[in-house]
Write a protein that holds these residues in place. Structure first.
Motif, short mmCIF file in Angstrom:
data_model
loop_
_atom_site.label_atom_id
_atom_site.label_comp_id
_atom_site.label_asym_id
_atom_site.label_seq_id
_atom_site.Cartn_x
_atom_site.Cartn_y
_atom_site.Cartn_z
N GLY A 67 8.80 1.60 5.64
CA GLY A 67 7.49 2.11 5.66
C GLY A 67 6.73 1.56 4.48
O GLY A 67 5.42 2.00 4.42
N GLU A 68 7.17 1.01 3.70
CA GLU A 68 6.49 0.90 2.21
C GLU A 68 6.01 -0.45 2.30
O GLU A 68 6.55 -1.50 2.74
N ALA A 69 4.94 -0.60 1.66
CA ALA A 69 4.07 -2.01 1.69
C ALA A 69 4.86 -2.66 0.30
O ALA A 69 5.14 -1.96 -0.39
N ASP A 70 4.79 -3.95 0.21
CA ASP A 70 5.42 -4.57 -0.72
C ASP A 70 4.68 -4.20 -2.08
O ASP A 70 5.50 -3.93 -3.26
N ASP A 71 3.47 -4.25 -2.20
CA ASP A 71 2.55 -3.81 -3.46
C ASP A 71 3.10 -2.24 -4.04
O ASP A 71 3.31 -2.13 -5.16
N GLU A 72 3.28 -1.44 -3.05
CA GLU A 72 3.75 -0.20 -3.33
C GLU A 72 5.27 -0.29 -3.94
O GLU A 72 5.53 0.35 -4.88
N ALA A 73 5.98 -0.80 -3.14
CA ALA A 73 7.32 -0.99 -3.57
C ALA A 73 7.23 -1.70 -5.05
O ALA A 73 8.41 -1.26 -5.84
N VAL A 74 6.64 -2.76 -5.45
CA VAL A 74 6.65 -3.38 -6.55
C VAL A 74 6.24 -2.34 -7.72
O VAL A 74 6.93 -2.37 -8.71
N ARG A 75 5.32 -1.49 -7.37
CA ARG A 75 4.77 -0.62 -8.42
C ARG A 75 5.86 0.54 -8.77
O ARG A 75 6.23 0.92 -9.77
N ARG A 76 6.62 0.83 -7.51
CA ARG A 76 7.82 1.79 -7.84
C ARG A 76 8.88 1.46 -8.59
O ARG A 76 9.22 2.08 -9.44
N GLU A 77 9.12 0.05 -8.20
CA GLU A 77 10.50 -0.54 -9.03
C GLU A 77 10.08 -0.60 -10.35
O GLU A 77 10.86 -0.32 -11.14
N LEU A 78 8.90 -1.08 -10.82
CA LEU A 78 8.58 -1.44 -12.12
C LEU A 78 8.55 0.01 -12.95
O LEU A 78 9.14 0.16 -13.98
N ALA A 79 8.13 1.01 -12.23
CA ALA A 79 7.92 2.31 -12.97
C ALA A 79 9.56 2.83 -13.08
O ALA A 79 9.70 3.38 -14.17
N GLU A 80 10.15 2.76 -12.09
CA GLU A 80 11.55 3.36 -12.25
C GLU A 80 12.38 2.49 -13.35
O GLU A 80 13.28 2.95 -14.07
N GLU A 81 12.36 1.27 -13.39
CA GLU A 81 13.06 0.47 -14.12
C GLU A 81 12.75 0.24 -15.41
O GLU A 81 13.63 -0.43 -16.32
N THR A 82 11.31 0.36 -15.59
CA THR A 82 10.83 -0.15 -16.94
C THR A 82 10.00 0.91 -17.62
O THR A 82 9.67 0.70 -18.61
N GLY A 83 9.50 1.94 -16.93
CA GLY A 83 8.57 2.88 -17.43
C GLY A 83 7.23 2.44 -17.34
O GLY A 83 6.20 3.10 -17.78
N LEU A 84 6.89 1.29 -16.81
CA LEU A 84 5.39 0.65 -17.13
C LEU A 84 4.83 0.96 -15.45
O LEU A 84 5.24 0.77 -14.42
N SER A 85 3.42 1.13 -15.64
CA SER A 85 2.73 1.33 -14.44
C SER A 85 1.91 -0.05 -14.32
O SER A 85 1.51 -0.64 -15.42
N VAL A 86 1.95 -0.80 -13.44
CA VAL A 86 1.71 -2.25 -13.13
C VAL A 86 0.39 -2.32 -12.14
O VAL A 86 0.59 -1.42 -11.09
N THR A 87 -0.57 -3.22 -11.93
CA THR A 87 -1.23 -3.51 -10.95
C THR A 87 -0.51 -4.96 -10.43
O THR A 87 -0.35 -5.72 -11.20
N VAL A 88 -0.51 -4.92 -9.06
CA VAL A 88 0.10 -6.34 -8.24
C VAL A 88 -1.21 -7.02 -8.14
O VAL A 88 -2.17 -6.78 -7.57
N ASP A 89 -1.00 -8.36 -8.62
CA ASP A 89 -1.89 -9.46 -8.67
C ASP A 89 -1.77 -10.16 -7.31
O ASP A 89 -2.56 -10.37 -6.45
N ARG A 90 -0.74 -11.06 -7.30
CA ARG A 90 -0.66 -11.90 -6.35
C ARG A 90 0.83 -12.20 -5.92
O ARG A 90 1.57 -12.17 -6.85
N TRP A 91 1.04 -12.74 -4.66
CA TRP A 91 2.47 -13.32 -4.35
C TRP A 91 2.66 -14.61 -5.11
O TRP A 91 1.87 -15.46 -5.26
N VAL A 92 3.66 -14.71 -5.60
CA VAL A 92 4.07 -16.03 -6.37
C VAL A 92 4.98 -16.95 -5.47
O VAL A 92 5.21 -18.09 -5.42
N GLY A 93 6.02 -16.29 -4.95
CA GLY A 93 7.20 -17.07 -4.18
C GLY A 93 8.13 -16.03 -3.62
O GLY A 93 8.48 -14.74 -4.09
N THR A 94 9.17 -16.69 -2.96
CA THR A 94 10.23 -15.83 -2.28
C THR A 94 11.70 -16.66 -2.47
O THR A 94 11.59 -17.81 -2.32
N VAL A 95 12.62 -15.98 -2.69
CA VAL A 95 13.87 -16.58 -2.79
C VAL A 95 14.92 -15.71 -1.96
O VAL A 95 14.49 -14.63 -1.41
#
Length: 141
Positions: free
Chosen positions: A47-75
């Motif tokens: 139920g989580e959108a990608d941008d929400e997941a990115v912000r959550r993961e960055l906060a959890e792993e780095t302590g940083l709050s981020v703004t998601v700009d754009r998709w770059v690529g997929t692996v």
């Protein structure tokens, strides 16, 4: 003959640069990639959108709050029970103090020289350098 389809496990990663053009990397604390350096990220929760997941993961792993700009690529990377499908997004730091947390044993801003050293020592997650290079997302300093 039927071909078995491996389940896809949706993941995200955050590509972040500081004002000096250095790339944010974390050292993975747990498998997969334990002990290796990668961009911060992880699994998308139901139920989580990608941008929400990115912000959550960055906060959890780095302590940083981020703004998601754009998709770059997929692996894609092999997983024990399927395939990790990792969608990487370019992000900007809003606030916070860099620290390792959650699934990271260390976090740092990496210059070109540091990234090259990690690559030559085999300390980057599989395919990270190649993907960043192809996407034009290597450190700028």
């Amino acid at each position: 003959m039927t071909r078995s389809v491996q389940p896809r496990i949706r993941c995200v990663g955050g590509i972040v640069f500081d004002t000096n053009g250095r790339l944010l990397l974390v050292r993975r604390l747990n498998p997969p990639g334990e002990g290796l350096w990668s961009v911060p990220g992880g699994r998308v929760e139901p139920g989580e959108a990608d941008d929400e997941a990115v912000r959550r993961e960055l906060a959890e792993e780095t302590g940083l709050s981020v703004t998601v700009d754009r998709w770059v690529g997929t692996v894609t990377r092999p997983a024990t029970s399927g395939v990790y499908e990792i969608h990487d997004y370019l992000c900007q730091v809003e606030s916070g103090v860099l620290r390792a947390g959650d699934d990271a044993s260390d976090a740092r801003w990496c210059s070109t020289a540091i990234l090259t050293t990690l690559r030559e020592a085999g300390q980057l997650t599989e395919g990270l350098y190649t993907a960043l290079d192809e996407w034009g997302q290597l450190p700028r300093s």
